[in-house]
Write a protein that holds these residues in place. Sequence first.
Motif, PDB file in Angstrom:
ATOM      1  N   ARG A 176     -16.910   2.735   0.151  1.00 15.26           N
ATOM      2  CA  ARG A 176     -17.087   3.353  -1.185  1.00 15.26           C
ATOM      3  C   ARG A 176     -15.787   3.271  -1.986  1.00 15.26           C
ATOM      4  O   ARG A 176     -15.796   2.990  -3.179  1.00 15.26           O
ATOM      5  CB  ARG A 176     -17.541   4.805  -1.044  1.00 15.26           C
ATOM      6  CG  ARG A 176     -19.012   4.965  -0.774  1.00 15.26           C
ATOM      7  CD  ARG A 176     -19.453   6.415  -0.917  1.00 15.26           C
ATOM      8  NE  ARG A 176     -18.933   7.249   0.149  1.00 15.26           N
ATOM      9  CZ  ARG A 176     -19.498   7.409   1.333  1.00 15.26           C
ATOM     10  NH1 ARG A 176     -20.619   6.787   1.604  1.00 15.26           N
ATOM     11  NH2 ARG A 176     -18.957   8.201   2.241  1.00 15.26           N
ATOM     12  N   THR A 177     -14.684   3.537  -1.314  1.00 14.91           N
ATOM     13  CA  THR A 177     -13.389   3.479  -1.994  1.00 14.91           C
ATOM     14  C   THR A 177     -13.105   2.062  -2.475  1.00 14.91           C
ATOM     15  O   THR A 177     -12.667   1.869  -3.608  1.00 14.91           O
ATOM     16  CB  THR A 177     -12.265   3.950  -1.046  1.00 14.91           C
ATOM     17  OG1 THR A 177     -12.532   5.292  -0.663  1.00 14.91           O
ATOM     18  CG2 THR A 177     -10.912   3.881  -1.723  1.00 14.91           C
ATOM     19  N   ALA A 178     -13.372   1.077  -1.630  1.00 17.11           N
ATOM     20  CA  ALA A 178     -13.147  -0.322  -2.013  1.00 17.11           C
ATOM     21  C   ALA A 178     -14.050  -0.698  -3.182  1.00 17.11           C
ATOM     22  O   ALA A 178     -13.616  -1.375  -4.121  1.00 17.11           O
ATOM     23  CB  ALA A 178     -13.403  -1.239  -0.818  1.00 17.11           C
ATOM     24  N   ARG A 179     -15.297  -0.255  -3.149  1.00 15.07           N
ATOM     25  CA  ARG A 179     -16.239  -0.586  -4.221  1.00 15.07           C
ATOM     26  C   ARG A 179     -15.859   0.081  -5.533  1.00 15.07           C
ATOM     27  O   ARG A 179     -16.012  -0.489  -6.610  1.00 15.07           O
ATOM     28  CB  ARG A 179     -17.650  -0.178  -3.815  1.00 15.07           C
ATOM     29  CG  ARG A 179     -18.688  -0.676  -4.792  1.00 15.07           C
ATOM     30  CD  ARG A 179     -20.057  -0.338  -4.338  1.00 15.07           C
ATOM     31  NE  ARG A 179     -20.380   0.973  -4.891  1.00 15.07           N
ATOM     32  CZ  ARG A 179     -21.402   1.698  -4.534  1.00 15.07           C
ATOM     33  NH1 ARG A 179     -22.191   1.292  -3.581  1.00 15.07           N
ATOM     34  NH2 ARG A 179     -21.635   2.863  -5.102  1.00 15.07           N
ATOM     35  N   SER A 180     -15.311   1.293  -5.443  1.00 14.73           N
ATOM     36  CA  SER A 180     -14.964   2.019  -6.663  1.00 14.73           C
ATOM     37  C   SER A 180     -13.731   1.434  -7.343  1.00 14.73           C
ATOM     38  O   SER A 180     -13.486   1.694  -8.506  1.00 14.73           O
ATOM     39  CB  SER A 180     -14.718   3.492  -6.361  1.00 14.73           C
ATOM     40  OG  SER A 180     -13.490   3.662  -5.691  1.00 14.73           O
ATOM     41  N   GLY A 181     -12.936   0.700  -6.575  1.00  8.21           N
ATOM     42  CA  GLY A 181     -11.736   0.107  -7.138  1.00  8.21           C
ATOM     43  C   GLY A 181     -10.624   1.093  -7.365  1.00  8.21           C
ATOM     44  O   GLY A 181      -9.674   0.812  -8.088  1.00  8.21           O
ATOM     45  N   SER A 182     -10.709   2.273  -6.731  1.00  9.71           N
ATOM     46  CA  SER A 182      -9.677   3.282  -6.955  1.00  9.71           C
ATOM     47  C   SER A 182      -8.352   2.882  -6.323  1.00  9.71           C
ATOM     48  O   SER A 182      -7.308   3.398  -6.688  1.00  9.71           O
ATOM     49  CB  SER A 182     -10.119   4.631  -6.401  1.00  9.71           C
ATOM     50  OG  SER A 182     -10.162   4.613  -4.993  1.00  9.71           O
ATOM     51  N   PRO A 222     -12.928   5.191  13.209  1.00  9.17           N
ATOM     52  CA  PRO A 222     -13.395   6.033  14.307  1.00  9.17           C
ATOM     53  C   PRO A 222     -14.867   6.424  14.206  1.00  9.17           C
ATOM     54  O   PRO A 222     -15.443   6.890  15.179  1.00  9.17           O
ATOM     55  CB  PRO A 222     -12.498   7.266  14.226  1.00  9.17           C
ATOM     56  CG  PRO A 222     -12.014   7.290  12.828  1.00  9.17           C
ATOM     57  CD  PRO A 222     -11.952   5.863  12.373  1.00  9.17           C
ATOM     58  N   SER A 223     -15.464   6.234  13.042  1.00  9.50           N
ATOM     59  CA  SER A 223     -16.877   6.594  12.885  1.00  9.50           C
ATOM     60  C   SER A 223     -17.473   5.802  11.725  1.00  9.50           C
ATOM     61  O   SER A 223     -16.756   5.248  10.886  1.00  9.50           O
ATOM     62  CB  SER A 223     -17.015   8.092  12.598  1.00  9.50           C
ATOM     63  OG  SER A 223     -16.528   8.375  11.296  1.00  9.50           O
ATOM     64  N   ALA A 224     -18.793   5.783  11.695  1.00 11.03           N
ATOM     65  CA  ALA A 224     -19.494   5.140  10.583  1.00 11.03           C
ATOM     66  C   ALA A 224     -19.195   5.851   9.271  1.00 11.03           C
ATOM     67  O   ALA A 224     -19.138   5.221   8.212  1.00 11.03           O
ATOM     68  CB  ALA A 224     -20.994   5.118  10.857  1.00 11.03           C
ATOM     69  N   ALA A 225     -18.976   7.169   9.334  1.00 11.40           N
ATOM     70  CA  ALA A 225     -18.657   7.921   8.122  1.00 11.40           C
ATOM     71  C   ALA A 225     -17.323   7.460   7.535  1.00 11.40           C
ATOM     72  O   ALA A 225     -17.185   7.337   6.317  1.00 11.40           O
ATOM     73  CB  ALA A 225     -18.612   9.421   8.420  1.00 11.40           C
ATOM     74  N   HIS A 226     -16.340   7.203   8.384  1.00 16.22           N
ATOM     75  CA  HIS A 226     -15.046   6.708   7.914  1.00 16.22           C
ATOM     76  C   HIS A 226     -15.187   5.318   7.300  1.00 16.22           C
ATOM     77  O   HIS A 226     -14.590   5.025   6.255  1.00 16.22           O
ATOM     78  CB  HIS A 226     -14.046   6.666   9.069  1.00 16.22           C
ATOM     79  CG  HIS A 226     -13.534   8.007   9.470  1.00 16.22           C
ATOM     80  ND1 HIS A 226     -14.218   8.848  10.297  1.00 16.22           N
ATOM     81  CD2 HIS A 226     -12.386   8.649   9.141  1.00 16.22           C
ATOM     82  CE1 HIS A 226     -13.528   9.952  10.476  1.00 16.22           C
ATOM     83  NE2 HIS A 226     -12.410   9.864   9.776  1.00 16.22           N
ATOM     84  N   LEU A 227     -15.970   4.460   7.943  1.00 12.04           N
ATOM     85  CA  LEU A 227     -16.200   3.120   7.400  1.00 12.04           C
ATOM     86  C   LEU A 227     -16.915   3.213   6.058  1.00 12.04           C
ATOM     87  O   LEU A 227     -16.531   2.540   5.089  1.00 12.04           O
ATOM     88  CB  LEU A 227     -17.005   2.267   8.385  1.00 12.04           C
ATOM     89  CG  LEU A 227     -17.470   0.910   7.879  1.00 12.04           C
ATOM     90  CD1 LEU A 227     -16.296   0.034   7.438  1.00 12.04           C
ATOM     91  CD2 LEU A 227     -18.303   0.205   8.942  1.00 12.04           C
ATOM     92  N   ALA A 228     -17.934   4.046   5.971  1.00  7.47           N
ATOM     93  CA  ALA A 228     -18.668   4.197   4.714  1.00  7.47           C
ATOM     94  C   ALA A 228     -17.753   4.680   3.592  1.00  7.47           C
ATOM     95  O   ALA A 228     -17.829   4.187   2.461  1.00  7.47           O
ATOM     96  CB  ALA A 228     -19.839   5.167   4.898  1.00  7.47           C
TER      97      ALA A 228
END
Length: 87
Positions: free
Chosen positions: A56-62, A46-52
Amino acid sequence: MPRNPALLQQLQEPPPLDGEAAARLPPALVPVLRRALAKQPGDRYPSAAHLAEALRTARSGSGVPAPPVAEPGEPEAADQPPTISIS
């Protein structure tokens, strides 16, 4: 009017995020890209903030997925990134 197959493919088919393309990407990034590139606007973030936040979550590998998009008519704080808590 002649039809352009490449244009029709762009408009109608999902992005090629399977096979060779997906193999070159981190596995956690594929669902984020799939959602970001969805054909229907309601299926996208719904927003660029949600995509960002999802990136970040994907990059962190959490492995903690970003929350789903709100259903039409539900209130959405589009200017606020989603909150992700890890138990």
